[in-house]
Scaffold this active site. Structure first.
Site, PDB file in Angstrom:
ATOM      1  N   SER B 159      -0.416  -9.984   8.340  1.00 55.43           N
ATOM      2  CA  SER B 159      -0.025  -8.717   7.411  1.00 55.43           C
ATOM      3  C   SER B 159      -1.324  -8.287   6.553  1.00 55.43           C
ATOM      4  O   SER B 159      -2.812  -8.683   6.666  1.00 55.43           O
ATOM      5  CB  SER B 159       0.840  -9.099   6.370  1.00 55.43           C
ATOM      6  OG  SER B 159       1.372  -7.819   5.719  1.00 55.43           O
ATOM      7  N   ARG B 229      12.031  -8.304  -3.667  1.00 54.84           N
ATOM      8  CA  ARG B 229      12.127  -9.158  -2.466  1.00 54.84           C
ATOM      9  C   ARG B 229      13.390  -8.418  -1.732  1.00 54.84           C
ATOM     10  O   ARG B 229      13.267  -8.352  -0.447  1.00 54.84           O
ATOM     11  CB  ARG B 229      13.084 -10.910  -2.752  1.00 54.84           C
ATOM     12  CG  ARG B 229      12.649 -11.422  -1.813  1.00 54.84           C
ATOM     13  CD  ARG B 229      11.299 -11.532  -1.125  1.00 54.84           C
ATOM     14  NE  ARG B 229      11.202 -12.864  -0.248  1.00 54.84           N
ATOM     15  CZ  ARG B 229      10.887 -12.374   0.553  1.00 54.84           C
ATOM     16  NH1 ARG B 229       9.005 -11.946   0.835  1.00 54.84           N
ATOM     17  NH2 ARG B 229      10.205 -13.587   1.522  1.00 54.84           N
ATOM     18  N   ASP B 324       7.173  -2.547  14.313  1.00 53.84           N
ATOM     19  CA  ASP B 324       6.440  -2.744  12.731  1.00 53.84           C
ATOM     20  C   ASP B 324       6.379  -1.286  11.967  1.00 53.84           C
ATOM     21  O   ASP B 324       5.690   0.034  12.425  1.00 53.84           O
ATOM     22  CB  ASP B 324       5.372  -2.962  12.916  1.00 53.84           C
ATOM     23  CG  ASP B 324       4.885  -3.856  11.441  1.00 53.84           C
ATOM     24  OD1 ASP B 324       5.140  -3.302  10.333  1.00 53.84           O
ATOM     25  OD2 ASP B 324       3.871  -4.360  11.588  1.00 53.84           O
ATOM     26  N   HIS B 357       8.276  -5.830  11.053  1.00 52.82           N
ATOM     27  CA  HIS B 357       6.608  -6.219  10.192  1.00 52.82           C
ATOM     28  C   HIS B 357       6.628  -8.055  10.445  1.00 52.82           C
ATOM     29  O   HIS B 357       6.042  -8.461  10.594  1.00 52.82           O
ATOM     30  CB  HIS B 357       6.590  -6.459   8.490  1.00 52.82           C
ATOM     31  CG  HIS B 357       5.307  -6.640   8.303  1.00 52.82           C
ATOM     32  ND1 HIS B 357       4.196  -5.682   8.823  1.00 52.82           N
ATOM     33  CD2 HIS B 357       4.850  -6.970   7.236  1.00 52.82           C
ATOM     34  CE1 HIS B 357       3.233  -6.379   8.424  1.00 52.82           C
ATOM     35  NE2 HIS B 357       3.209  -6.774   7.309  1.00 52.82           N
ATOM     36  N   ASP B 358       7.699  -9.048  10.959  1.00 46.30           N
ATOM     37  CA  ASP B 358       7.999 -10.077  10.458  1.00 46.30           C
ATOM     38  C   ASP B 358       8.179 -10.345  11.600  1.00 46.30           C
ATOM     39  O   ASP B 358       7.476 -11.498  12.347  1.00 46.30           O
ATOM     40  CB  ASP B 358       9.818  -9.912  10.246  1.00 46.30           C
ATOM     41  CG  ASP B 358       9.682 -10.770   8.570  1.00 46.30           C
ATOM     42  OD1 ASP B 358       8.293 -10.668   8.304  1.00 46.30           O
ATOM     43  OD2 ASP B 358      10.778 -10.974   8.226  1.00 46.30           O
TER      44      ASP B 358
END
Lengths: 392, 392
Positions: B159, B229, B324, B357-358
Site C-alpha cells: 500500500s 478508521r 483489492d 486490500h488487507d
C-alpha cells in the site's frame, strides 16, 4: 432558468404539492403504530375513467414527491425525475397519471421526525419510530385508496425506490401491474450496511445531534450530515466517473501543502455535503438508511429469495448499470433469477454506463428508450379522460 | 499470549526499538525544512560484513517500526508483519538484516505533530509540516547512512509502504537492489482521494480538533478518528470478505428498530474505530492521507509514468490481490507496464484472495511462498556474520 422562461418542451409545467391527512393508525413493522399522519404528494397527467393508468414513483434517499415539473414560485426547482416524466417523455403523462409521494419519516412535508408529535405537542425527534420499506408501501396503499386507485398500472423506482416497487409486488400483489425495478438489490450487503453505519455514526456523534432532539435547541448536526452526504456521494459515483469528472485536478496551481480544499474532487464533495446539510433532516437520514439496511424480503422465507416471490403476480422490468458498485448488476441478477424461478414475466437490461449508481437519474438514451418502449407496452383499459378530473 | 510462553517458532523473539537523532535539517518537498528530528527503528537479523543484506520495510497508514518479534514487557505486542519476517520465514532474518522505521510525521516515536517543536517548546500540532513519500524516503536514506548501509538489498512495502519502495527506486536508484511493491497504485484515483478527504473532514470538523492544536487542551478528536478508521476499514476489506465474515448477521435476536449496534458488521466497525481513536494521533492521520494523495511520480514527467522510471535500476516484484478494490490489480499493471517500457526486471503476480486490500498483511500460502522464492533469489555478497555486530 429565468422566471420568464417558457416551459421546456415535454415538461408537465407548473405543479403544486397536495396534502392528505390520515386518522386511521398505521401499524408499523416495528410494532409501533403511527396514530395520525400526513402524506404530501404530486400528480402529473390525468387519471382515466377506469382509474387504470396510475403510475406510482417511489423515491430513494435524497428525493421526495416533487418528481416532475416546477413550482410557480420557484421555476428552477425542477422535479428530480423530470427527464423521464412528462408529455411525450418515456413515462408519458399523456397516457399515464403519475404520482410522486414523500414517504413517512421524510423531511419534505410528510409526517416525519421534525413533525409535531400530537401526544406531546413537540417535534417527534428521537421518538419518531423506525420505519421500513414495508411501512412506506402500506402508507402509499392508503394514498392509493384515497385517490380511488385500486391497482397501479406500474410502480417505478431506483435504488431504495426500486425496493418499494418490489415490496408492492409482495405486499399488494393484486394492486400492481408492472414493477420497474432500477439499480436495485434484494438486500444490502455487509459493505452497504457498513457505509450506512458510518454515515449514521457521523450524525449521531455530532455534538449538535443531542440524541435526536436537536430541534428545540435550534441547532442541526450539520457536521454529521455533511460527512454522511460525502460518503454517500462516493458510493453513488463510479471510480471511473469520478476519474473522468475530476481526475487528480487541482483547484490551484501546484500542491498547497495544507489542508484546505486542494483537489477538485474535494471541492465537489465539500460542496455537496454543505448543500445537503442545509436542508436535509438528520433524523430522516438515520431512518432512511435503517430502512435500507432492513429490507430483505427473503428473510421471511428462510433466506430463499425465490420463495419470497411465490405470491407475486406483477410483470417486472429490472434494469442495472454496469458501473454501479453500490448495487452491482450481479445484485439485480439475483432478483431476476428469483422472478424466473416463479415463472413471472421479467425483462432484464444491463445498461452500459460510466455513472455508477447515479445512472438511474441520468438522461441516458439507451436507458430512456428502454423505459419508453416498456411503458408503451403497458396496456391501460381506457385512454385518459382529457379535461376531466380523475380524482374522486 | 502468556507471559511465560516460549517464543513462537520462526519469531525473531524479543526486540527493542532504537532511536537516532539527526541535526542536519531535512528539506521537505513543501519547501519547509525540518531542522532536527528523531527516527525510531527496529532491526532483525544481522548486517553482514559487506553491509549488503539489508532490507528496509516501509509502513503504511496504521503501522510503524515494530514489524516483527515482540517486546520483553509486552509479549503480545507482536510486529505487524511478523508472519512474513523471522528466521526461516519468507523474509528470512537468517539471511537478511531487516529494518523497520517509523516515518516522520508519525505517532509511534519518530518526530511528528505531537513532538515538541524546538522553536516553541510546545507540541508542533498544526505547525508540523505536511510530509510526503519523497520526504519519508529521504529520511530513511539518512537512517541508512547512519547504519552504514550504502545500498539496500531490497525495500519492501504494501500500500503506502509500496509507494515508498517505488520512490526509493526513483530517488535513490543506486541505493536499492530490489523493490517489492505490494498492493500499490502509481497514484491515487479521485475516489481514493475522496475517501481520504471524508476521513480528514471527519477529523477536522470534530470540535475537539481545535485546528490541530488539541494537545494542550487535553482532548483528542476521537469522534473524527473513529469515523476515519471506520471508512478506512471498509476500503481495506472486500465486499465479499465482509459478506463472508459478517453477512447480515445480527447481534441479537431479530431487528431492534433502534440505532444501537444491530448488525455484526456495525459492531466490528465501531470496535475498530474505538480502538484506533485510543492510540492514533489525528494530526498524523491527516498528514499520512495527504502523503497518499500527493504521491504521483508521473507528475514530474508530464503524466508519463514510463518516463518517471527512466533512471530506475532496481529489479521489481509487483504483487496485487484480485479482490483489492482500493488499489485494484489494474493499478499494479500500470506500474508493471511502465517498468517493462524501461526494460527493467519485473516479476508480477496477481494473487487470488478474498481479503481485499488487507490481503497484503495476511498469511496466504501462495503469496508468502512467492515472497519466499523472490527473497531466496536475491544475492547478498556475503553471508551474515554470526555473533558480530553489523552496525558501525
Amino acid at each position: 432558468m429565468l422566471l420568464s422562461a417558457p416551459p421546456a418542451p415535454g415538461s408537465v409545467g407548473i405543479v403544486a404539492p397536495q396534502r392528505v391527512s390520515f386518522d386511521t393508525p398505521l401499524p408499523l413493522l416495528s410494532g409501533v403504530s403511527l396514530e395520525r399522519y400526513e402524506l404530501v404528494y404530486e400528480t402529473y397527467g390525468r387519471l382515466n375513467a377506469a382509474k387504470s393508468n396510475a403510475v406510482l414513483v417511489c423515491h430513494a434517499l435524497n428525493a421526495a414527491h416533487h418528481v416532475a415539473g416546477y413550482y410557480a414560485d420557484a421555476l428552477n426547482n425542477i422535479g428530480w425525475w423530470d427527464n423521464l416524466i412528462g408529455p411525450g417523455k418515456p413515462l408519458d403523462t399523456e397516457r399515464f397519471f403519475v404520482i410522486g409521494v414523500n414517504n413517512i419519516g421524510g423531511c419534505h412535508g410528510s409526517t416525519g421526525p421534525a413533525s409535531v408529535n400530537p401526544a406531546t405537542g413537540q417535534p417527534y425527534g428521537a421518538d419518531f419510530p423506525v420505519v421500513t420499506v414495508e411501512d412506506w408501501v402500506a402508507a402509499q396503499a392508503r394514498l392509493a385508496d384515497h385517490l380511488g386507485i385500486e391497482r397501479f398500472a406500474a410502480v417505478i423506482g431506483g435504488s431504495l425506490g426500486a425496493m418499494q416497487a418490489i415490496q408492492w409486488t409482495l405486499g399488494f400483489p393484486q394492486r400492481i401491474g408492472h414493477a420497474v425495478v432500477i439499480a436495485a438489490a434484494p438486500k444490502l450487503s455487509a459493505q452497504n450496511i457498513a457505509f450506512n453505519e458510518v454515515a449514521r455514526q457521523a450524525i449521531m456523534t455530532d455534538p449538535d445531534f443531542h440524541g435526536g432532539n436537536y430541534y428545540a435547541r435550534g441547532v442541526v448536526p450539520k457536521r454529521g450530515l455533511r460527512l454522511a452526504r460525502m460518503i454517500g456521494h462516493i458510493t453513488y459515483l463510479s471510480d471511473d466517473a469520478m476519474m473522468e469528472k475530476f481526475g487528480r485536478m487541482l483547484r490551484g496551481d501546484g500542491l498547497a501543502f495544507n489542508f484546505d480544499v486542494e483537489f477538485q474532487v474535494e471541492s465537489y464533495l465539500r460542496h455537496q455535503g454543505e448543500k445537503f446539510a442545509e436542508y436535509f433532516d438528520a433524523n430522516t437520514y438515520l431512518r432512511i438508511t435503517k430502512a435500507l439496511d432492513y429490507f430483505d424480503p427473503a428473510a421471511r422465507t428462510g433466506g430463499d429469495l425465490s420463495a419470497a416471490f411465490a405470491h407475486a403476480q406483477a410483470s417486472y422490468l429490472v434494469i442495472s448499470f454496469t458501473s454501479d458498485w453500490r448495487f452491482s448488476p450481479a445484485r439485480s441478477r439475483e432478483i431476476v433469477k428469483a422472478l424466473l424461478d416463479n415463472r413471472l414475466n421479467v425483462t432484464y437490461a444491463e445498461i452500459e454506463s460510466l455513472h455508477g449508481h447515479d445512472a438511474f437519474l441520468m438522461d441516458d438514451r439507451e436507458y430512456h428508450e428502454l423505459l419508453r418502449a416498456y411503458f408503451a407496452g403497458i396496456a391501460v383499459d381506457a385512454e385518459p379522460v382529457r379535461g376531466g378530473t380523475g380524482t374522486p
